[in-house]
Design a protein around this motif. Sequence first.
Motif, PDB file in Angstrom:
ATOM      1  N   GLY A  58      -7.704 -16.447 -27.430  1.00  0.00           N
ATOM      2  CA  GLY A  58      -9.168 -16.430 -27.434  1.00  0.00           C
ATOM      3  C   GLY A  58      -9.725 -15.953 -28.768  1.00  0.00           C
ATOM      4  N   SER A 100     -12.140 -19.872 -10.506  1.00  0.00           N
ATOM      5  CA  SER A 100     -10.703 -19.821 -10.249  1.00  0.00           C
ATOM      6  C   SER A 100     -10.370 -18.652  -9.340  1.00  0.00           C
ATOM      7  N   MET A 101     -11.405 -17.960  -8.881  1.00  0.00           N
ATOM      8  CA  MET A 101     -11.247 -16.857  -7.923  1.00  0.00           C
ATOM      9  C   MET A 101     -12.268 -17.113  -6.815  1.00  0.00           C
ATOM     10  N   GLY A 132      -7.794 -10.787 -25.021  1.00  0.00           N
ATOM     11  CA  GLY A 132      -6.905 -11.002 -26.170  1.00  0.00           C
ATOM     12  C   GLY A 132      -5.448 -11.035 -25.745  1.00  0.00           C
ATOM     13  N   PHE A 133      -5.195 -11.471 -24.528  1.00  0.00           N
ATOM     14  CA  PHE A 133      -3.834 -11.413 -23.990  1.00  0.00           C
ATOM     15  C   PHE A 133      -2.951 -12.535 -24.546  1.00  0.00           C
ATOM     16  N   THR A 134      -3.464 -13.761 -24.566  1.00  0.00           N
ATOM     17  CA  THR A 134      -2.659 -14.879 -25.083  1.00  0.00           C
ATOM     18  C   THR A 134      -2.685 -14.812 -26.604  1.00  0.00           C
ATOM     19  N   LYS A 170     -15.847 -18.594 -13.958  1.00  0.00           N
ATOM     20  CA  LYS A 170     -16.219 -17.387 -13.210  1.00  0.00           C
ATOM     21  C   LYS A 170     -17.594 -17.513 -12.544  1.00  0.00           C
ATOM     22  N   SER A 194      -4.225 -11.991 -17.840  1.00  0.00           N
ATOM     23  CA  SER A 194      -4.400 -10.536 -17.791  1.00  0.00           C
ATOM     24  C   SER A 194      -5.877 -10.173 -17.824  1.00  0.00           C
ATOM     25  N   ASP A 201     -18.143 -17.698  -9.549  1.00  0.00           N
ATOM     26  CA  ASP A 201     -18.110 -16.759  -8.407  1.00  0.00           C
ATOM     27  C   ASP A 201     -18.684 -15.393  -8.786  1.00  0.00           C
ATOM     28  N   SER A 202     -18.398 -14.941 -10.002  1.00  0.00           N
ATOM     29  CA  SER A 202     -18.878 -13.612 -10.423  1.00  0.00           C
ATOM     30  C   SER A 202     -20.389 -13.580 -10.536  1.00  0.00           C
ATOM     31  N   ASN A 236     -10.653 -13.636 -22.753  1.00  0.00           N
ATOM     32  CA  ASN A 236     -11.013 -13.297 -21.364  1.00  0.00           C
ATOM     33  C   ASN A 236     -11.908 -14.326 -20.665  1.00  0.00           C
ATOM     34  N   ALA A 237     -12.105 -15.496 -21.299  1.00  0.00           N
ATOM     35  CA  ALA A 237     -12.996 -16.494 -20.689  1.00  0.00           C
ATOM     36  C   ALA A 237     -12.371 -17.152 -19.461  1.00  0.00           C
ATOM     37  N   GLY A 238     -11.041 -17.035 -19.335  1.00  0.00           N
ATOM     38  CA  GLY A 238     -10.373 -17.611 -18.161  1.00  0.00           C
ATOM     39  C   GLY A 238      -9.563 -18.864 -18.476  1.00  0.00           C
ATOM     40  N   LYS A 239      -9.116 -19.009 -19.751  1.00  0.00           N
ATOM     41  CA  LYS A 239      -8.366 -20.212 -20.157  1.00  0.00           C
ATOM     42  C   LYS A 239      -7.030 -20.312 -19.426  1.00  0.00           C
ATOM     43  N   SER A 240      -6.257 -19.231 -19.483  1.00  0.00           N
ATOM     44  CA  SER A 240      -4.915 -19.269 -18.877  1.00  0.00           C
ATOM     45  C   SER A 240      -5.033 -19.421 -17.361  1.00  0.00           C
ATOM     46  N   THR A 241      -6.043 -18.780 -16.778  1.00  0.00           N
ATOM     47  CA  THR A 241      -6.237 -18.887 -15.328  1.00  0.00           C
ATOM     48  C   THR A 241      -6.568 -20.324 -14.939  1.00  0.00           C
TER      49      THR A 241
HETATM   50  N1  LIG Z   1     -13.878 -13.724 -10.855  1.00  0.00           N
HETATM   51  C1  LIG Z   1     -13.181 -14.537 -11.648  1.00  0.00           C
HETATM   52  N2  LIG Z   1     -12.288 -14.013 -12.502  1.00  0.00           N
HETATM   53  C2  LIG Z   1     -11.602 -14.858 -13.309  1.00  0.00           C
HETATM   54  C3  LIG Z   1     -11.788 -16.268 -13.267  1.00  0.00           C
HETATM   55  N3  LIG Z   1     -10.975 -16.822 -14.192  1.00  0.00           N
HETATM   56  C4  LIG Z   1     -10.314 -15.805 -14.776  1.00  0.00           C
HETATM   57  N4  LIG Z   1     -10.670 -14.623 -14.254  1.00  0.00           N
HETATM   58  C5  LIG Z   1     -10.184 -13.282 -14.624  1.00  0.00           C
HETATM   59  O1  LIG Z   1     -10.528 -13.042 -15.985  1.00  0.00           O
HETATM   60  C6  LIG Z   1      -9.497 -12.318 -16.639  1.00  0.00           C
HETATM   61  C7  LIG Z   1      -9.036 -13.061 -17.883  1.00  0.00           C
HETATM   62  O2  LIG Z   1      -8.433 -14.285 -17.504  1.00  0.00           O
HETATM   63  P1  LIG Z   1      -7.449 -15.079 -18.473  1.00  0.00           P
HETATM   64  O3  LIG Z   1      -7.156 -16.385 -17.821  1.00  0.00           O
HETATM   65  O4  LIG Z   1      -6.300 -14.242 -18.892  1.00  0.00           O
HETATM   66  O5  LIG Z   1      -8.415 -15.298 -19.711  1.00  0.00           O
HETATM   67  P2  LIG Z   1      -8.046 -15.940 -21.126  1.00  0.00           P
HETATM   68  O6  LIG Z   1      -9.232 -16.735 -21.561  1.00  0.00           O
HETATM   69  O7  LIG Z   1      -6.750 -16.667 -21.050  1.00  0.00           O
HETATM   70  O8  LIG Z   1      -7.946 -14.638 -22.013  1.00  0.00           O
HETATM   71  P3  LIG Z   1      -7.141 -14.403 -23.425  1.00  0.00           P
HETATM   72  O9  LIG Z   1      -5.759 -14.938 -23.249  1.00  0.00           O
HETATM   73  O10 LIG Z   1      -7.173 -12.940 -23.565  1.00  0.00           O
HETATM   74  O11 LIG Z   1      -7.915 -15.106 -24.483  1.00  0.00           O
HETATM   75  C8  LIG Z   1      -8.381 -12.139 -15.603  1.00  0.00           C
HETATM   76  O12 LIG Z   1      -8.534 -10.867 -15.024  1.00  0.00           O
HETATM   77  C9  LIG Z   1      -8.656 -13.213 -14.577  1.00  0.00           C
HETATM   78  O13 LIG Z   1      -8.212 -12.871 -13.291  1.00  0.00           O
HETATM   79  C10 LIG Z   1     -12.748 -16.800 -12.318  1.00  0.00           C
HETATM   80  O14 LIG Z   1     -12.998 -17.998 -12.206  1.00  0.00           O
HETATM   81  N5  LIG Z   1     -13.401 -15.881 -11.550  1.00  0.00           N
END
Ligand SMILES: Nc1nc2c(ncn2[C@@H]2O[C@H](COP(=O)(O)OP(=O)(O)OP(=O)(O)O)[C@@H](O)[C@H]2O)c(=O)[nH]1
Length: 369
Positions: free
Chosen positions: A219, A337-338, A198-200, A279, A194, A281-282, A168-173
């Motif tokens: 992740g 990324s948001m 733990g999505f990827t 994140k 997602s 922005d958060s 959930n750190a935002g790798k895929s995003t």
């Molecule tokens: N506010 C905010 N939300 C973000 C940002 N980047 C990612 N997210 C949110 O964080 C959540 C997880 O993002 P992913 O990109 O799926 O994270 P991941 O690291 O690939 O997660 P896994 O595949 O589960 O390891 C999603 O709901 C995204 O929309 C950001 O920069 N800002």
Amino acid sequence: MVLSILRRTVSCNVVSSQRRYSSVNYLTAALAKDSKPIEAPLYVKKKKSTLAKQLRDKIEGLAISTKDLETKFWLEGEDVFTPQEMNQAQAFFNSADVELEWTIGNYEEIPDVKYKRLDSKRKSTLDNLDAFSKTEYHENLAKSRKTFGIAPGLIRTLPEVLLLGNTNAGKSTLINNLLVKKNANKIADYAYVSKRAGFTKTLNCFNIGGKLRLVDSPGYGEFGDEDQGTLVLDYIQKRERLAGALILIDSEAGIREEDINILSHLQENEIKHDVIFTKVDSVISKYYSRMNQLQKGSLDLEAFVEISKSYNDRIINHFEKSIESLPYSQRVFFSNSMTNKYTKTLSGYKQIRVAILQNCNQFQIPEEF
Ligand SMILES: Nc1nc2c(ncn2[C@@H]2O[C@H](COP(=O)(O)OP(=O)(O)OP(=O)(O)O)[C@@H](O)[C@H]2O)c(=O)[nH]1
Ligand SMILES: [Mg+2]
């Protein structure tokens, strides 16, 4: 009976609308011919809300930006990119074709790793044949450039950059933010994202313009899986093409024990890496959402300027603490990324593009085949 009720209702409506009409007429007639139209209270209300909006816009502009964070935390000189580096990186990523090349859950299944294994097996089979058993078939086999059904493009050697981080750190995003959907002028959706941690589940490799590869990973941490952990560690230890890694840290969560372990692991394996706080922005909206509460009771801009300074200081402090808990001095990036009302543009990805290219350019690709 029904008909008569209906008729009565209709006639009542007609009467009441006539009455209303005549009463409006009556009021209009009562106005002096040259009198100005009365300013409706609605107008005053509208003016007030415009003021509040202007104030809100100003307050939103007071929030710290990722650029400010960079200025605060980047070392002068070596860490700051030149405009030329920035432009070249944007030109490359904006025009590169992107292709998802492979998705695997086991290191041995990576196309070039598999090819290497099958190729050496072929060679050893031939080497072990005695001279009398060798036929034309075997001679042809020795000369053959057969790739065992693997597309030759997939085994081509290119530098790779791995994205790592807690679930959930935002790798895929971030991958989607770095890439551009050709002809669509919008953020790409190559990598699946997602809310669910733990999505990827696999290593997913994207070929960028035939020059480098970006690898998304599952992740680690609370919702990570042991097999996936093995996959990622195998990749770090064995991958000769690994030019660098990006460690993504959710800015709100800060640096966790697993991040420190993985950073040390990269250091031990002498793999270049950068830390990216995602994140942003958060974090900004978390601190500033309290401002919204205060805003309800007052319209005093000066007071907000003062409050915003203290919020910005707290945000800087938040990042300072995280950066201090890194195991060693380290180049850091900030990204969002948001967007939200305090952070209105996506940022960080342009600098990260330069860092990726730097790692790939400086990397000596091993002669593997
Ligand atoms: N506010 C905010 N939300 C973000 C940002 N980047 C990612 N997210 C949110 O964080 C959540 C997880 O993002 P992913 O990109 O799926 O994270 P991941 O690291 O690939 O997660 P896994 O595949 O589960 O390891 C999603 O709901 C995204 O929309 C950001 O920069 N800002
Ligand atoms: Mg993911």
